[in-house]
Scaffold this motif. Structure first.
Motif, PDB file in Angstrom:
ATOM      1  N   GLU A  50      20.154 -17.326 -22.497  1.00 43.83           N
ATOM      2  CA  GLU A  50      21.228 -17.584 -23.203  1.00 43.83           C
ATOM      3  C   GLU A  50      20.934 -17.320 -24.684  1.00 43.83           C
ATOM      4  OE1 GLU A  50      23.204 -21.721 -24.694  1.00 43.83           O
ATOM      5  OE2 GLU A  50      22.781 -21.628 -22.593  1.00 43.83           O
ATOM      6  N   ALA A  51      21.998 -16.833 -25.517  1.00 40.44           N
ATOM      7  CA  ALA A  51      21.859 -16.419 -26.960  1.00 40.44           C
ATOM      8  C   ALA A  51      22.971 -16.220 -27.702  1.00 40.44           C
ATOM      9  CB  ALA A  51      21.227 -15.112 -27.162  1.00 40.44           C
ATOM     10  N   ALA A  52      22.819 -17.005 -28.854  1.00 35.88           N
ATOM     11  CA  ALA A  52      24.086 -17.022 -29.838  1.00 35.88           C
ATOM     12  C   ALA A  52      23.358 -16.901 -31.385  1.00 35.88           C
ATOM     13  CB  ALA A  52      24.817 -18.155 -29.817  1.00 35.88           C
ATOM     14  N   ARG A  53      24.227 -16.692 -32.245  1.00 38.53           N
ATOM     15  CA  ARG A  53      23.504 -16.792 -33.641  1.00 38.53           C
ATOM     16  C   ARG A  53      22.711 -18.026 -33.780  1.00 38.53           C
ATOM     17  NH1 ARG A  53      23.162 -13.722 -38.286  1.00 38.53           N
ATOM     18  NH2 ARG A  53      22.678 -14.933 -40.064  1.00 38.53           N
ATOM     19  N   GLY A  54      21.456 -17.993 -34.090  1.00 36.76           N
ATOM     20  CA  GLY A  54      20.678 -19.231 -34.221  1.00 36.76           C
ATOM     21  C   GLY A  54      20.168 -20.132 -33.108  1.00 36.76           C
ATOM     22  N   HIS A  55      20.446 -19.708 -32.108  1.00 39.17           N
ATOM     23  CA  HIS A  55      20.309 -20.394 -30.847  1.00 39.17           C
ATOM     24  C   HIS A  55      19.978 -19.403 -29.734  1.00 39.17           C
ATOM     25  CE1 HIS A  55      21.049 -23.643 -27.988  1.00 39.17           C
ATOM     26  NE2 HIS A  55      21.219 -22.767 -27.377  1.00 39.17           N
ATOM     27  N   VAL A  56      18.679 -19.729 -29.049  1.00 39.07           N
ATOM     28  CA  VAL A  56      18.283 -19.013 -27.917  1.00 39.07           C
ATOM     29  C   VAL A  56      17.830 -20.254 -26.737  1.00 39.07           C
ATOM     30  CG1 VAL A  56      16.675 -17.457 -26.905  1.00 39.07           C
ATOM     31  CG2 VAL A  56      17.697 -16.794 -29.172  1.00 39.07           C
ATOM     32  N   VAL A  57      18.192 -19.842 -25.377  1.00 36.65           N
ATOM     33  CA  VAL A  57      17.623 -20.711 -24.465  1.00 36.65           C
ATOM     34  C   VAL A  57      16.760 -19.684 -23.536  1.00 36.65           C
ATOM     35  CG1 VAL A  57      17.881 -22.146 -22.426  1.00 36.65           C
ATOM     36  CG2 VAL A  57      19.318 -22.267 -24.540  1.00 36.65           C
ATOM     37  N   PHE A  58      15.419 -19.989 -23.283  1.00 40.21           N
ATOM     38  CA  PHE A  58      14.514 -19.547 -22.384  1.00 40.21           C
ATOM     39  C   PHE A  58      14.610 -20.383 -20.973  1.00 40.21           C
ATOM     40  CE2 PHE A  58      13.531 -16.491 -25.370  1.00 40.21           C
ATOM     41  CZ  PHE A  58      12.791 -15.630 -25.092  1.00 40.21           C
ATOM     42  N   GLU A  59      14.291 -19.716 -19.778  1.00 41.16           N
ATOM     43  CA  GLU A  59      14.066 -20.280 -18.817  1.00 41.16           C
ATOM     44  C   GLU A  59      12.782 -20.062 -18.049  1.00 41.16           C
ATOM     45  OE1 GLU A  59      17.677 -21.136 -15.991  1.00 41.16           O
ATOM     46  OE2 GLU A  59      16.190 -20.387 -14.485  1.00 41.16           O
ATOM     47  N   GLY A  60      12.097 -20.945 -17.503  1.00 41.23           N
ATOM     48  CA  GLY A  60      10.607 -20.505 -16.868  1.00 41.23           C
ATOM     49  C   GLY A  60      10.138 -21.592 -16.057  1.00 41.23           C
ATOM     50  N   ARG A  61       9.140 -21.312 -15.730  1.00 32.94           N
ATOM     51  CA  ARG A  61       8.159 -22.569 -14.737  1.00 32.94           C
ATOM     52  C   ARG A  61       7.013 -21.960 -14.718  1.00 32.94           C
ATOM     53  NH1 ARG A  61      11.019 -23.398  -9.584  1.00 32.94           N
ATOM     54  NH2 ARG A  61      12.726 -23.134 -10.458  1.00 32.94           N
ATOM     55  N   PRO A  62       6.073 -23.145 -15.071  1.00 33.14           N
ATOM     56  CA  PRO A  62       4.397 -22.584 -15.021  1.00 33.14           C
ATOM     57  C   PRO A  62       4.104 -22.351 -13.577  1.00 33.14           C
ATOM     58  CG  PRO A  62       4.794 -24.945 -15.585  1.00 33.14           C
ATOM     59  CD  PRO A  62       6.258 -24.169 -15.489  1.00 33.14           C
ATOM     60  N   ARG A  63       3.524 -21.236 -13.321  1.00 43.52           N
ATOM     61  CA  ARG A  63       2.828 -21.060 -12.216  1.00 43.52           C
ATOM     62  C   ARG A  63       1.347 -21.151 -12.158  1.00 43.52           C
ATOM     63  NH1 ARG A  63       5.871 -15.537 -12.844  1.00 43.52           N
ATOM     64  NH2 ARG A  63       4.158 -15.053 -13.871  1.00 43.52           N
ATOM     65  N   PHE A  64       0.774 -20.947 -11.146  1.00 43.33           N
ATOM     66  CA  PHE A  64      -0.423 -21.209 -10.747  1.00 43.33           C
ATOM     67  C   PHE A  64      -1.594 -20.519 -11.821  1.00 43.33           C
ATOM     68  CE2 PHE A  64      -4.939 -20.145  -8.935  1.00 43.33           C
ATOM     69  CZ  PHE A  64      -5.337 -21.243  -8.827  1.00 43.33           C
ATOM     70  N   ASP A  65      -1.136 -19.331 -12.227  1.00 50.51           N
ATOM     71  CA  ASP A  65      -1.801 -18.534 -13.118  1.00 50.51           C
ATOM     72  C   ASP A  65      -1.964 -19.089 -14.283  1.00 50.51           C
ATOM     73  OD1 ASP A  65      -2.232 -16.625 -11.334  1.00 50.51           O
ATOM     74  OD2 ASP A  65      -0.903 -15.300 -12.071  1.00 50.51           O
ATOM     75  N   ALA A  66      -0.970 -20.136 -14.766  1.00 46.96           N
ATOM     76  CA  ALA A  66      -1.292 -20.833 -16.203  1.00 46.96           C
ATOM     77  C   ALA A  66      -1.849 -22.234 -16.067  1.00 46.96           C
ATOM     78  CB  ALA A  66       0.278 -21.128 -16.700  1.00 46.96           C
ATOM     79  N   THR A  67      -2.939 -22.402 -14.811  1.00 45.13           N
ATOM     80  CA  THR A  67      -3.476 -23.763 -14.819  1.00 45.13           C
ATOM     81  C   THR A  67      -4.877 -23.626 -15.596  1.00 45.13           C
ATOM     82  OG1 THR A  67      -2.448 -23.679 -12.536  1.00 45.13           O
ATOM     83  CG2 THR A  67      -4.394 -25.368 -13.224  1.00 45.13           C
ATOM     84  N   ASN A  68      -5.124 -24.762 -16.038  1.00 42.74           N
ATOM     85  CA  ASN A  68      -6.283 -25.075 -16.755  1.00 42.74           C
ATOM     86  C   ASN A  68      -7.520 -25.415 -15.756  1.00 42.74           C
ATOM     87  OD1 ASN A  68      -6.245 -27.709 -16.780  1.00 42.74           O
ATOM     88  ND2 ASN A  68      -5.177 -28.039 -18.600  1.00 42.74           N
ATOM     89  N   PRO A  69      -8.669 -25.614 -16.221  1.00 44.61           N
ATOM     90  CA  PRO A  69      -9.658 -25.925 -15.260  1.00 44.61           C
ATOM     91  C   PRO A  69      -9.586 -27.532 -14.649  1.00 44.61           C
ATOM     92  CG  PRO A  69     -10.809 -25.018 -17.269  1.00 44.61           C
ATOM     93  CD  PRO A  69      -9.292 -25.280 -17.526  1.00 44.61           C
TER      94      PRO A  69
END
Length: 164
Positions: free
Chosen positions: A50-69
């Motif tokens: 989603e985007a409008a002037r001065g505003h943006v929305v991202f969608e996501g989900r952290p996957r296994f590759d973003a896991t710390n120790p």
């Protein structure tokens, strides 16, 4: 997740193509699939929705590759999605011929995300001047609206020559 994504530098828009659009038009073209999804979002599992002037929305989900120790979502994932939504909120205010880069950003992690939790990263422009812009961001659960992290950024606004 977008279908088309860049797999080499040649797939990404060149500077002339970037400068020919307003920042908002650029983000709208990303969302609509007229431009390939940037590699960072494909790699880390987030994209603008989603985007409008001065505003943006991202969608996501952290996957296994973003896991710390310690089996949690790495803080860098929070930083990457917030940096992206805040920077893109700045971009939506750019005129043709302007680009930006992040000068600094700060992230405050409020609670741990579990893997595969769908989130929205909401970027909001606070100020755009001639040479700098400021934005803030929030990372919220899609299902329940819970606040997971906040962020703030200062960006440098530049006007490069089209041929450079």
């Amino acid at each position: 997740m977008p279908n088309s994504h860049a797999t080499s530098l040649d797939d990404l828009p060149d500077m002339q193509a970037i400068l020919a659009r307003s920042g908002l038009a650029f983000i709208e073209d990303l969302i609509a699939g007229r431009l390939p999804a940037p590699p960072i979002g494909v790699t880390l599992g987030f994209w603008p929705v989603e985007a409008a002037r001065g505003h943006v929305v991202f969608e996501g989900r952290p996957r296994f590759d973003a896991t710390n120790p310690m089996r949690g979502v790495h803080g860098g994932w929070y930083g990457a999605i917030l940096d992206s939504c805040m920077g893109c909120a700045v971009m939506t205010a750019l005129e043709r011929g302007e680009i930006y880069t992040t000068l600094e950003y700060k992230v405050n992690i409020i609670r741990a995300l579990t893997l595969d939790t769908p989130v929205h990263a909401i970027g909001t422009l606070e100020h755009k001047g001639r040479s700098t812009a400021v934005a803030r961001g929030e990372l919220r659960g899609v299902a329940d609206g819970r606040l997971y992290a906040t962020g703030s950024t200062t960006c440098l606004v530049m006007r490069p020559e089209a041929g450079s």
